[in-house]
Motif scaffolding. Structure first.
Motif, PDB file in Angstrom:
ATOM      1  N   LEU A  31      36.533  57.719  25.975  1.00 32.34           N
ATOM      2  CA  LEU A  31      35.833  57.224  24.789  1.00 32.34           C
ATOM      3  C   LEU A  31      34.710  56.261  25.160  1.00 32.34           C
ATOM      4  CD1 LEU A  31      38.931  56.748  22.472  1.00 32.34           C
ATOM      5  CD2 LEU A  31      37.066  58.382  22.148  1.00 32.34           C
ATOM      6  N   GLY A  32      34.423  56.163  26.457  1.00 27.32           N
ATOM      7  CA  GLY A  32      33.262  55.400  26.899  1.00 27.32           C
ATOM      8  C   GLY A  32      33.511  53.951  27.233  1.00 27.32           C
ATOM      9  N   HIS A  33      34.773  53.588  27.477  1.00 30.89           N
ATOM     10  CA  HIS A  33      35.109  52.204  27.764  1.00 30.89           C
ATOM     11  C   HIS A  33      35.663  52.056  29.188  1.00 30.89           C
ATOM     12  CE1 HIS A  33      34.472  51.433  23.522  1.00 30.89           C
ATOM     13  NE2 HIS A  33      35.238  52.485  23.271  1.00 30.89           N
ATOM     14  N   GLN A  34      35.600  50.861  29.711  1.00 29.57           N
ATOM     15  CA  GLN A  34      36.110  50.566  31.039  1.00 29.57           C
ATOM     16  C   GLN A  34      37.598  50.277  30.968  1.00 29.57           C
ATOM     17  OE1 GLN A  34      34.767  50.293  34.244  1.00 29.57           O
ATOM     18  NE2 GLN A  34      36.823  49.723  34.954  1.00 29.57           N
ATOM     19  N   SER A  35      38.382  50.957  31.815  1.00 19.48           N
ATOM     20  CA  SER A  35      39.815  50.670  31.909  1.00 19.48           C
ATOM     21  C   SER A  35      40.072  49.722  33.074  1.00 19.48           C
ATOM     22  CB  SER A  35      40.617  51.958  32.135  1.00 19.48           C
ATOM     23  OG  SER A  35      40.587  52.772  30.994  1.00 19.48           O
ATOM     24  N   ASN A  36      40.879  48.708  32.827  1.00 19.02           N
ATOM     25  CA  ASN A  36      41.276  47.759  33.855  1.00 19.02           C
ATOM     26  C   ASN A  36      42.796  47.587  33.820  1.00 19.02           C
ATOM     27  OD1 ASN A  36      38.513  47.111  34.528  1.00 19.02           O
ATOM     28  ND2 ASN A  36      38.456  45.844  32.684  1.00 19.02           N
ATOM     29  N   TRP A  37      43.339  46.955  34.863  1.00 19.58           N
ATOM     30  CA  TRP A  37      44.773  46.702  34.866  1.00 19.58           C
ATOM     31  C   TRP A  37      45.091  45.412  35.591  1.00 19.58           C
ATOM     32  CZ3 TRP A  37      48.212  46.694  39.188  1.00 19.58           C
ATOM     33  CH2 TRP A  37      47.609  47.020  40.412  1.00 19.58           C
ATOM     34  N   CYS A  38      46.273  44.885  35.327  1.00 17.44           N
ATOM     35  CA  CYS A  38      46.824  43.777  36.093  1.00 17.44           C
ATOM     36  C   CYS A  38      48.334  43.817  35.916  1.00 17.44           C
ATOM     37  CB  CYS A  38      46.246  42.428  35.658  1.00 17.44           C
ATOM     38  SG  CYS A  38      46.859  41.810  34.084  1.00 17.44           S
ATOM     39  N   LEU A  39      49.032  43.008  36.694  1.00 15.60           N
ATOM     40  CA  LEU A  39      50.479  42.893  36.581  1.00 15.60           C
ATOM     41  C   LEU A  39      50.837  41.747  35.640  1.00 15.60           C
ATOM     42  CD1 LEU A  39      51.388  43.346  40.351  1.00 15.60           C
ATOM     43  CD2 LEU A  39      51.485  45.088  38.547  1.00 15.60           C
ATOM     44  N   MET A  40      52.072  41.773  35.161  1.00 14.52           N
ATOM     45  CA  MET A  40      52.503  40.790  34.170  1.00 14.52           C
ATOM     46  C   MET A  40      52.416  39.364  34.699  1.00 14.52           C
ATOM     47  SD  MET A  40      53.422  41.472  31.052  1.00 14.52           S
ATOM     48  CE  MET A  40      54.456  41.070  29.638  1.00 14.52           C
ATOM     49  N   HIS A  41      52.661  39.177  35.992  1.00  9.82           N
ATOM     50  CA  HIS A  41      52.647  37.814  36.534  1.00  9.82           C
ATOM     51  C   HIS A  41      51.247  37.365  36.953  1.00  9.82           C
ATOM     52  CE1 HIS A  41      53.048  40.200  40.276  1.00  9.82           C
ATOM     53  NE2 HIS A  41      52.334  39.222  40.808  1.00  9.82           N
ATOM     54  N   GLU A  42      50.257  38.227  36.787  1.00  5.63           N
ATOM     55  CA  GLU A  42      48.891  37.888  37.201  1.00  5.63           C
ATOM     56  C   GLU A  42      48.073  37.350  36.026  1.00  5.63           C
ATOM     57  OE1 GLU A  42      48.217  40.815  40.992  1.00  5.63           O
ATOM     58  OE2 GLU A  42      47.856  41.693  39.016  1.00  5.63           O
ATOM     59  N   LEU A  43      48.682  36.429  35.312  1.00  2.00           N
ATOM     60  CA  LEU A  43      48.023  35.730  34.225  1.00  2.00           C
ATOM     61  C   LEU A  43      48.099  34.233  34.505  1.00  2.00           C
ATOM     62  CD1 LEU A  43      49.568  37.581  31.121  1.00  2.00           C
ATOM     63  CD2 LEU A  43      47.380  38.082  32.226  1.00  2.00           C
ATOM     64  N   ALA A  44      47.076  33.503  34.103  1.00  2.00           N
ATOM     65  CA  ALA A  44      47.079  32.054  34.311  1.00  2.00           C
ATOM     66  C   ALA A  44      46.275  31.382  33.203  1.00  2.00           C
ATOM     67  CB  ALA A  44      46.472  31.709  35.675  1.00  2.00           C
ATOM     68  N   TRP A  45      46.833  30.328  32.657  1.00  2.66           N
ATOM     69  CA  TRP A  45      46.108  29.559  31.645  1.00  2.66           C
ATOM     70  C   TRP A  45      45.475  28.352  32.324  1.00  2.66           C
ATOM     71  CZ3 TRP A  45      45.774  30.801  26.398  1.00  2.66           C
ATOM     72  CH2 TRP A  45      45.046  29.890  25.626  1.00  2.66           C
ATOM     73  N   GLU A  46      44.171  28.178  32.115  1.00  2.00           N
ATOM     74  CA  GLU A  46      43.455  27.028  32.676  1.00  2.00           C
ATOM     75  C   GLU A  46      42.475  26.508  31.641  1.00  2.00           C
ATOM     76  OE1 GLU A  46      40.802  25.698  36.582  1.00  2.00           O
ATOM     77  OE2 GLU A  46      41.464  27.783  36.357  1.00  2.00           O
ATOM     78  N   GLY A  47      42.524  25.209  31.403  1.00  2.00           N
ATOM     79  CA  GLY A  47      41.632  24.624  30.412  1.00  2.00           C
ATOM     80  C   GLY A  47      41.987  25.127  29.028  1.00  2.00           C
ATOM     81  N   ASP A  48      41.038  25.838  28.423  1.00  3.73           N
ATOM     82  CA  ASP A  48      41.265  26.330  27.065  1.00  3.73           C
ATOM     83  C   ASP A  48      41.305  27.856  27.017  1.00  3.73           C
ATOM     84  OD1 ASP A  48      38.647  26.926  27.627  1.00  3.73           O
ATOM     85  OD2 ASP A  48      37.808  26.082  25.791  1.00  3.73           O
ATOM     86  N   ALA A  49      41.569  28.502  28.176  1.00  2.95           N
ATOM     87  CA  ALA A  49      41.476  29.965  28.198  1.00  2.95           C
ATOM     88  C   ALA A  49      42.533  30.587  29.097  1.00  2.95           C
ATOM     89  CB  ALA A  49      40.079  30.394  28.666  1.00  2.95           C
ATOM     90  N   LEU A  50      42.860  31.833  28.788  1.00  6.89           N
ATOM     91  CA  LEU A  50      43.757  32.638  29.602  1.00  6.89           C
ATOM     92  C   LEU A  50      42.929  33.489  30.556  1.00  6.89           C
ATOM     93  CD1 LEU A  50      46.621  33.656  30.241  1.00  6.89           C
ATOM     94  CD2 LEU A  50      46.340  35.340  28.394  1.00  6.89           C
ATOM     95  N   TRP A  51      43.335  33.514  31.817  1.00 10.61           N
ATOM     96  CA  TRP A  51      42.667  34.281  32.851  1.00 10.61           C
ATOM     97  C   TRP A  51      43.618  35.360  33.360  1.00 10.61           C
ATOM     98  CZ3 TRP A  51      37.855  32.568  35.327  1.00 10.61           C
ATOM     99  CH2 TRP A  51      37.294  31.452  34.710  1.00 10.61           C
ATOM    100  N   ALA A  52      43.043  36.421  33.925  1.00 12.51           N
ATOM    101  CA  ALA A  52      43.846  37.497  34.500  1.00 12.51           C
ATOM    102  C   ALA A  52      43.180  38.020  35.756  1.00 12.51           C
ATOM    103  CB  ALA A  52      44.018  38.635  33.499  1.00 12.51           C
ATOM    104  N   GLN A  53      44.006  38.502  36.695  1.00 11.47           N
ATOM    105  CA  GLN A  53      43.507  39.155  37.910  1.00 11.47           C
ATOM    106  C   GLN A  53      43.179  40.603  37.532  1.00 11.47           C
ATOM    107  OE1 GLN A  53      42.951  37.828  40.835  1.00 11.47           O
ATOM    108  NE2 GLN A  53      42.737  39.558  42.206  1.00 11.47           N
ATOM    109  N   ILE A  54      41.942  40.862  37.175  1.00  9.37           N
ATOM    110  CA  ILE A  54      41.541  42.127  36.560  1.00  9.37           C
ATOM    111  C   ILE A  54      40.966  43.080  37.609  1.00  9.37           C
ATOM    112  CG2 ILE A  54      39.961  43.178  34.888  1.00  9.37           C
ATOM    113  CD1 ILE A  54      40.247  40.623  33.215  1.00  9.37           C
ATOM    114  N   ARG A  55      41.518  44.298  37.635  1.00  8.33           N
ATOM    115  CA  ARG A  55      41.069  45.325  38.576  1.00  8.33           C
ATOM    116  C   ARG A  55      40.669  46.584  37.813  1.00  8.33           C
ATOM    117  NH1 ARG A  55      46.051  43.588  40.013  1.00  8.33           N
ATOM    118  NH2 ARG A  55      46.298  42.324  41.897  1.00  8.33           N
TER     119      ARG A  55
END
Length: 304
Positions: A31-55
């Motif tokens: 449908l024309g979009h980029q697919s990415n993935w990460c694992l459940m434990h590859e999330l981190a909250w820093e400051g005012d935002a959630l980050w992820a190890q995106i591949r």
């Protein structure tokens, strides 16, 4: 081009042609979009935002280098990790729920996933389910089997048929099997045996609370379980009147709690499970000539 993030199991555990996560990721790309993935434990909250190890996530299933990025860069985030829902899993859901309050679109709803156990959800619909006991007391479990003569016992946090046993009141191993099922020290679910399982266990796929496709899963000759993970035959079949009746009863509940993509299990006219973490079945329906439910799911999400 929007990006869609799939929080899933390691790529080498995903099975092409059988895994719904792969079907969703493919549908996103088509449908024309980029697919990415990460694992459940590859999330981190820093400051005012959630980050992820995106591949990046492509058909090769190669594990490419990723980057820590704010998860708000992802237009859609899918939670597609198999149980068990352990402490790591719950921590990730808490972070996703916090990000959702800032506008992140998470499928299925992260807050609901913190409490929506796939076995005990059916207790919200007692009129639809087999006679059921949830207990950690071995004597009560034994009495249940004696009362019904045959029963099915299952762990509350399993998937793919793991730990599911058929118990017979005449089996001299009954006490040992109950003890084994209780080994982790947590309650289990036990249900009266539904004899219609010989005709199959129907997996009904619901999208936004509406039934969209059915697989009838029949156990193989060497196993009592109707799970595709353990070799059950799966056939695409029409929705039955029972399927429609059960879905009409539970659909509003699923919609109300943000469970956009779900798979319920029906044996005979009895509801036995409501799968909300990583339901499967869309690839088998598509391979049998049925609709592409992965593409339909992504399209409906993008339209809403």
């Amino acid at each position: 081009m929007a990006e869609h993030l799939y929080i899933c199991d390691p790529l080498d555990q995903l099975v092409p042609g059988a895994d719904t996560t792969l079907a969703f990721a493919r549908a996103s790309r088509e449908l024309g979009h980029q697919s990415n993935w990460c694992l459940m434990h590859e999330l981190a909250w820093e400051g005012d935002a959630l980050w992820a190890q995106i591949r990046p996530f492509d058909d090769s299933l190669s594990v490419q280098a990723g980057d820590w990025r704010k998860i708000e860069t992802q237009a859609l985030v899918f939670v597609r990790t198999d149980p068990p829902v352990d402490a790591s899993y719950l921590a990730a859901l808490w972070l996703l729920d916090a990000a959702a309050t800032q506008g992140l679109r998470v499928v299925n709803n992260a807050r609901s996933l913190t409490w929506a156990n796939e076995k005990t959800l059916i207790l919200n619909f007692p009129e639809l389910i087999p006679t059921t006991l949830v207990s950690g007391d071995a004597d009560r479990l034994r009495e249940f089997v004696q009362s019904h003569q045959r029963a099915v016992i299952k762990p509350l946090d399993g998937n793919g048929g793991r730990g599911v046993l058929v118990l017979d009141a005449q089996d001299k191993n009954l006490n040992a099997l109950i003890d084994l099922s209780l080994a982790p020290g947590v309650p289990v679910m036990i249900q009266a045996f539904v004899k219609e399982v010989a005709e199959g266990d129907r997996r009904v796929i619901l999208i936004d609370g509406e039934p969209m496709g059915v697989l009838n899963r029949v156990a193989g000759p060497t196993d009592h379980r109707c799970n595709m993970h353990v070799g059950a035959r799966a056939d695409w079949v029409p929705l039955s009147d029972v399927d429609r009746s059960v879905c009409a009863a539970i659909g509003p509940f699923l919609k109300r709690h943000g469970m956009f993509f779900t798979g319920i299990d029906i044996i005979g006219d009895r509801l036995t499970e409501i799968n909300v973490t990583s339901p499967t079945g869309v690839e088998e329906i598509r391979a049998a000539g049925g609709p592409d439910l992965a593409a339909l799911t992504i399209k409906l999400l993008l339209e809403n």
